[in-house]
Design a protein around this motif. Sequence first.
Motif, mmCIF file in Angstrom:
data_model
loop_
_atom_site.group_PDB
_atom_site.id
_atom_site.type_symbol
_atom_site.label_atom_id
_atom_site.label_comp_id
_atom_site.label_asym_id
_atom_site.label_seq_id
_atom_site.Cartn_x
_atom_site.Cartn_y
_atom_site.Cartn_z
ATOM 1 N N ASN A 116 33.044 12.383 61.705
ATOM 2 C CA ASN A 116 32.979 13.367 60.899
ATOM 3 C C ASN A 116 34.552 13.623 60.496
ATOM 4 O OD1 ASN A 116 30.330 14.051 60.805
ATOM 5 N ND2 ASN A 116 30.435 15.409 62.442
ATOM 6 N N ILE A 117 35.631 13.441 61.623
ATOM 7 C CA ILE A 117 36.885 13.595 61.363
ATOM 8 C C ILE A 117 37.278 12.412 60.255
ATOM 9 C CG2 ILE A 117 39.252 13.299 62.426
ATOM 10 C CD1 ILE A 117 37.983 14.473 64.941
ATOM 11 N N TYR A 118 36.996 11.229 60.473
ATOM 12 C CA TYR A 118 37.158 10.278 59.308
ATOM 13 C C TYR A 118 36.814 10.588 58.036
ATOM 14 C CZ TYR A 118 37.690 5.671 57.250
ATOM 15 O OH TYR A 118 38.021 4.702 56.194
ATOM 16 N N GLN A 119 35.444 11.042 57.985
ATOM 17 C CA GLN A 119 34.939 11.521 56.674
ATOM 18 C C GLN A 119 35.490 12.614 56.012
ATOM 19 O OE1 GLN A 119 30.795 12.314 57.392
ATOM 20 N NE2 GLN A 119 30.362 10.286 58.223
ATOM 21 N N GLN A 120 36.112 13.486 56.775
ATOM 22 C CA GLN A 120 37.219 14.638 56.437
ATOM 23 C C GLN A 120 38.235 14.236 55.984
ATOM 24 O OE1 GLN A 120 35.832 17.535 55.910
ATOM 25 N NE2 GLN A 120 37.706 18.633 55.318
ATOM 26 N N LEU A 121 38.837 13.192 56.485
ATOM 27 C CA LEU A 121 40.218 12.526 56.155
ATOM 28 C C LEU A 121 39.977 11.957 54.664
ATOM 29 C CD1 LEU A 121 43.159 11.396 56.669
ATOM 30 C CD2 LEU A 121 42.170 9.635 57.758
ATOM 31 N N VAL A 122 38.667 11.173 54.707
ATOM 32 C CA VAL A 122 38.719 10.585 53.390
ATOM 33 C C VAL A 122 38.666 11.491 52.217
ATOM 34 C CG1 VAL A 122 36.622 9.382 51.806
ATOM 35 C CG2 VAL A 122 37.459 8.576 54.383
ATOM 36 N N ARG A 123 37.910 12.524 52.441
ATOM 37 C CA ARG A 123 37.887 13.911 51.318
ATOM 38 C C ARG A 123 39.256 14.437 51.099
ATOM 39 N NH1 ARG A 123 33.090 14.648 54.070
ATOM 40 N NH2 ARG A 123 33.609 16.154 55.516
ATOM 41 N N LYS A 124 39.845 14.659 52.090
ATOM 42 C CA LYS A 124 41.327 15.111 52.202
ATOM 43 C C LYS A 124 42.272 14.125 51.188
ATOM 44 C CE LYS A 124 40.443 19.071 53.940
ATOM 45 N NZ LYS A 124 41.371 20.203 54.479
ATOM 46 N N ALA A 125 42.204 12.755 51.753
ATOM 47 C CA ALA A 125 43.098 11.718 51.141
ATOM 48 C C ALA A 125 42.801 11.661 49.567
ATOM 49 C CB ALA A 125 43.048 10.583 52.140
#
Length: 111
Positions: free
Chosen positions: A15-24
Amino acid sequence: MSEQDPVLIRLERSNIYQQLVRKATAEGEGVMAGLLDLVFKAGRYCFDKSKTIIRYMPEFTLHDEEHIFQVLLIMEKLIPERTLNFLSAPELLLLILTALFHDIGMAPDEN
């Protein structure tokens, strides 16, 4: 069809990586590519390097490639979803890198 990299598979479950993808992605294509490439390269390095811990120091508890992704999962359980949504891309990046590198000092040089 080629088999997907095990590091990328595990990252994409996070989930942290998925959130990073969204933010990036919100920051732009160049930022996204750079951050995600950095995370993947760091993940690949730690994934490979962590195998030396169990090989050369079997007296330690299991500190293998599975362990680093379990740490990331525990972080996800500790951080409320609402808080995760407020974190910036650099903060998310640091969380992931912390999980990946937290035991890397235990990994001896193979030479």
